[in-house]
Write an enzyme that holds these catalytic residues in place. Structure first.
Site, PDB file in Angstrom:
ATOM      1  CD  GLU A  95      -2.812   7.552   5.853  1.00 15.41           C
ATOM      2  OE1 GLU A  95      -3.836   7.006   6.281  1.00 15.41           O
ATOM      3  OE2 GLU A  95      -1.663   7.143   6.086  1.00 15.41           O
ATOM      4  CD  GLU A 114      -2.578   1.271   2.660  1.00 12.23           C
ATOM      5  OE1 GLU A 114      -3.104   0.200   3.020  1.00 12.23           O
ATOM      6  OE2 GLU A 114      -2.708   2.332   3.307  1.00 12.23           O
TER       7      GLU A 114
END
Length: 348
Positions: free
Chosen positions: A201, A196
């Protein structure tokens, strides 16, 4: 965006200095590469580079634009984007149902707007890949918030390149915008064995933060998830304070090449991870699992482990709706040319 089974919520731990820092040393140093016996959670904290002090990939020759969405129309281009539709909570105990309603994702005025709303909503309890059996497909869940998670899965995926997204992020306790990538095929196994890539974020932006410049939360994160299948997974993350992140639109990106991934903020590289700083339980290839095509994901989560464990904790129920707006998404791949000056091949 951490994907975990819904019954687990692991805290983010810092592995700074000592053996963790040594294990994560760049290729070419005397430190051994990471492996199954290395720390499962590594978080480095760095300062944003000043102008001229870091690589600026946008100024390099040889980049060829291969995919883009400028959001210039009046609706979301379904040839480019699909939606996840579920109330699973992302495996992080997030509080939203994801929908494909215009109330949660729409295009207007040259912008994509993903809106998280406080409203009761019912939908599938599990994501599509977990509800293939009839009994699982029938499970329902009700949540107190809605939002959207848009994906290029099945429509566009890339192996290597420069990927940038110009976006304006939301603020408030419990907000969790994410721009990230998952493998198009699980060549090395279920999450996180096939990897991933978290391009961006941020959680709880604007909330009071004693450690942050300016006294307000302004941390952005770039992270790799890898290793074995959960719970034998690992991650390697970099955090930096971006004091102007809430002032308007900013560009978040990665430059991904064999054995190396750079993270960029407004065009400047602020973090780099090289082969040896990740590992695969299913392959001896040092580039695995980040040597396969990945698709792109844009979402705005409500609550969940990362956001609710930070800031003033929990979710502020008074701040909704909140919006993440995206001006454009662009993907380039490197087609080196014989020319003077910097090339997109960079420091490889």
């Amino acid at each position: 965006m951490r994907l975990r089974p819904s019954f687990i919520a692991l805290p983010v731990a810092l592995a700074l200095g000592g053996s963790s820092a040594a294990a994560a040393a760049p290729a070419g140093s005397s430190a051994p590469p990471l492996g199954p016996d290395s720390p499962a959670k590594i978080v480095a904290k760095v300062a944003l580079p000043s102008a001229g002090a870091a690589r600026e990939p946008g100024g390099e020759a040889g980049w060829q634009l291969v995919w883009a969405d400028e959001f210039a129309g009046s609706s979301i281009d379904r040839a480019k984007w699909d939606f996840d539709r579920d109330c699973w909570g992302g495996g992080n105990s997030e509080r939203q149902c994801y929908t494909d309603r215009p109330a949660n994702a729409a295009v207007a005025g040259g912008l994509l707007t993903i809106t998280a709303r406080k409203e009761r909503f019912a939908g599938p309890a599990l994501p599509a890949h977990m509800r293939t059996a009839p009994d699982k497909a029938a499970e329902r869940a009700t949540r107190d918030y809605t939002s959207a998670r848009m994906v290029t899965r099945g429509k566009a995926a890339w192996r290597y390149g420069r990927i940038e997204i110009r976006a304006k992020l939301p603020a408030g306790q419990g907000t969790w915008p994410a721009i990230w990538m998952l493998p198009e095929e699980q060549a090395y196994g279920a999450w996180a064995a096939s990897g991933e890539i978290d391009i961006l974020e941020a959680v709880n932006l604007g909330v009071a933060c004693k450690e942050c410049p300016g006294g307000r939360e302004n941390t952005i994160l770039g992270t790799l998830h890898f290793g074995g299948q959960w719970p034998k997974n690992a991650f390697n993350s970099t955090e930096t304070n971006a004091p102007g992140v809430l002032d308007g639109f900013h560009t978040f990106g990665i430059v991904w090449a064999p054995g190396r991934i750079d993270w960029t903020y407004d065009g400047r590289v602020y973090a780099t991870k090289r082969r040896g700083e990740w590992w695969s339980a299913a392959s001896r290839d040092p580039d695995a699992p980040f040597d396969r095509p990945f698709h792109l994901i844009l979402n705005l989560a409500v609550g969940g482990g990362l956001s609710e464990e930070r800031g003033v904790k929990g979710v502020d129920e008074t701040i909704w709706p909140q919006r993440m707006q995206v001006d454009w998404v662009r993907v380039w791949q490197c087609r080196p040319v014989a020319a003077s000056g910097a090339s997109c091949k960079g420091d490889r």
